[in-house]
Design an enzyme around this catalytic site. Structure first.
Site, PDB file in Angstrom:
ATOM      1  N   ASN A   9      35.291  19.689  29.209  1.00 65.31           N
ATOM      2  CA  ASN A   9      36.748  19.822  29.294  1.00 65.31           C
ATOM      3  C   ASN A   9      37.289  18.476  29.753  1.00 65.31           C
ATOM      4  OD1 ASN A   9      39.393  20.438  29.802  1.00 65.31           O
ATOM      5  ND2 ASN A   9      38.991  21.907  31.455  1.00 65.31           N
ATOM      6  N   LYS A  11      40.257  17.570  29.970  1.00 67.07           N
ATOM      7  CA  LYS A  11      41.540  17.696  30.684  1.00 67.07           C
ATOM      8  C   LYS A  11      42.519  16.639  30.152  1.00 67.07           C
ATOM      9  CE  LYS A  11      39.089  19.855  34.470  1.00 67.07           C
ATOM     10  NZ  LYS A  11      38.971  20.165  35.885  1.00 67.07           N
ATOM     11  N   HIS A  98      42.323  28.456  32.224  1.00 69.61           N
ATOM     12  CA  HIS A  98      41.708  27.544  33.193  1.00 69.61           C
ATOM     13  C   HIS A  98      42.471  27.633  34.517  1.00 69.61           C
ATOM     14  CE1 HIS A  98      40.409  23.894  35.180  1.00 69.61           C
ATOM     15  NE2 HIS A  98      39.353  23.933  34.381  1.00 69.61           N
ATOM     16  N   GLU A 100      43.525  25.495  36.436  1.00 73.27           N
ATOM     17  CA  GLU A 100      44.663  24.561  36.537  1.00 73.27           C
ATOM     18  C   GLU A 100      45.891  25.115  35.817  1.00 73.27           C
ATOM     19  OE1 GLU A 100      42.388  21.202  35.182  1.00 73.27           O
ATOM     20  OE2 GLU A 100      41.232  21.315  37.042  1.00 73.27           O
ATOM     21  N   GLU A 170      34.440  29.675  36.977  1.00 68.72           N
ATOM     22  CA  GLU A 170      34.675  28.385  37.629  1.00 68.72           C
ATOM     23  C   GLU A 170      35.300  28.616  38.998  1.00 68.72           C
ATOM     24  OE1 GLU A 170      35.096  25.023  34.522  1.00 68.72           O
ATOM     25  OE2 GLU A 170      37.054  25.924  34.764  1.00 68.72           O
ATOM     26  N   GLY A 176      36.170  19.698  40.588  1.00 70.84           N
ATOM     27  CA  GLY A 176      36.608  18.346  40.907  1.00 70.84           C
ATOM     28  C   GLY A 176      36.373  17.950  42.353  1.00 70.84           C
ATOM     29  N   SER A 216      31.966  21.057  39.202  1.00 72.71           N
ATOM     30  CA  SER A 216      31.092  19.966  39.644  1.00 72.71           C
ATOM     31  C   SER A 216      29.679  20.038  39.058  1.00 72.71           C
ATOM     32  CB  SER A 216      31.054  19.886  41.173  1.00 72.71           C
ATOM     33  OG  SER A 216      32.353  19.607  41.681  1.00 72.71           O
TER      34      SER A 216
HETATM   35  P1  13P Z   1      34.630  19.385  37.279  1.00 70.37           P
HETATM   36  O1  13P Z   1      33.353  19.425  36.485  1.00 70.37           O
HETATM   37  O2  13P Z   1      35.299  18.046  37.273  1.00 70.37           O
HETATM   38  O3  13P Z   1      34.448  19.973  38.638  1.00 70.37           O
HETATM   39  O4  13P Z   1      35.669  20.362  36.515  1.00 70.37           O
HETATM   40  C1  13P Z   1      35.254  21.613  36.134  1.00 70.37           C
HETATM   41  C2  13P Z   1      36.265  22.185  35.230  1.00 70.37           C
HETATM   42  O5  13P Z   1      37.382  22.464  35.625  1.00 70.37           O
HETATM   43  C3  13P Z   1      35.898  22.384  33.827  1.00 70.37           C
HETATM   44  O6  13P Z   1      36.832  23.156  33.157  1.00 70.37           O
END
Ligand code: 13P
Length: 253
Positions: A9, A11, A98, A100, A170, A176, A216
């Site tokens: 992803n 983003k 997601h 976010e 997740e 992150g 992560s």
């Molecule tokens: P990270 O791997 O940066 O923690 O992000 C995970 C994520 O949100 C994947 O959709």
């Protein structure tokens, strides 16, 4: 055998030129031995979908995916992108829900159920995300929250529709932050999700659903996470922006 999937992803990152370089590096490095064993999905920003799709050509291993889609079919929704637009450019995967999107754009379970319906009706594959924030993990109600998220957005589906859905767990506190869930924490939650699916759809359907872990994931923890019986791959954020790191994760499956 459940389908193994490693999805990146991206983003809101990369210029077009950077996106093309990253894609060509990944294509060059995804070794023959993983071909067939895993589907790799690059979930890139909307403006790059067509270009990256064309760059990948007819690869049977690496696919392109979108990161979101509207619940509306078409019309006066400035700035939105519909599922039929995504379908019209032959993009097979769409991330839905997601954390976010839930956190910054107020997407709730009811809305996500509508989005999942649109994706499935178009014959595309939703990668449906669920996961608890830190305070919920700390107060010990994480299993019931994640079960509720799955129930509210997916339990109206027919068994045939559910079978075409990919789930990504997740935990928000692991996204992150560099603080990954332990492989046991991931396995425990994946087992809870699968059991919950089985309670509604039966064991055969539940056993066929790919459940990915995200939060992560790195090359140094991927093997351990992916070796858990209920973890069928990963949804990778930050580490998917570096070709070598991402390909090492893919090879860990
Ligand atoms: P990270 O791997 O940066 O923690 O992000 C995970 C994520 O949100 C994947 O959709």
């Amino acid at each position: 055998m459940r389908q193994k999937i490693v999805a990146g992803n991206w983003k809101m990152n990369k210029t077009l030129e950077e996106a093309q370089s990253l894609t060509s590096e990944i294509m060059g490095m995804v070794a023959d031995e993983v071909k067939g064993a895993v589907k790799v999905v690059l979930c890139v920003p909307f403006p790059y979908l067509v270009t990256i799709k064309n760059q990948l050509g007819s690869s049977a291993t690496i696919f392109v995916g979108a990161q979101n889609a509207s619940q509306h079919d078409s019309g006066a929704y400035t700035g939105e992108v519909s599922v039929s637009m995504i379908k019209s450019i032959d993009v097979p995967f769409i991330i839905i829900g997601h954390s976010e999107r839930r956190q910054y754009f107020g997407e709730d379970s009811k809305l996500l159920a509508l989005k999942v319906d649109k994706v499935l009706a178009a014959g595309l594959t939703p990668i449906f995300c669920c996961g608890e924030p830190l305070e919920i993990r700390e107060n010990g109600t994480h299993e019931s929250l994640v079960k509720q998220q799955v129930e509210e957005s997916l339990f109206h589906l027919s068994p045939e529709e559910l079978k075409k859905t990919v789930i990504a767990y997740e935990p928000v506190w692991a996204i992150g932050t560099g603080k990954t869930a332990s492989s046991q924490q991931a396995e425990d939650m994946h087992a809870v999700i699968r059991k919950h699916l089985a309670s509604k759809y039966g064991n055969e359907v539940a056993q066929s659903i790919s459940i990915l872990y995200g939060g992560s994931v790195k090359s140094d923890n991927a093997k351990e996470l992916f070796s858990q019986p209920n973890v069928d791959g990963g949804l990778v954020g930050g580490a998917s922006l570096k070709s070598r790191e991402f390909v090492e994760i893919v090879k860990s499956i």
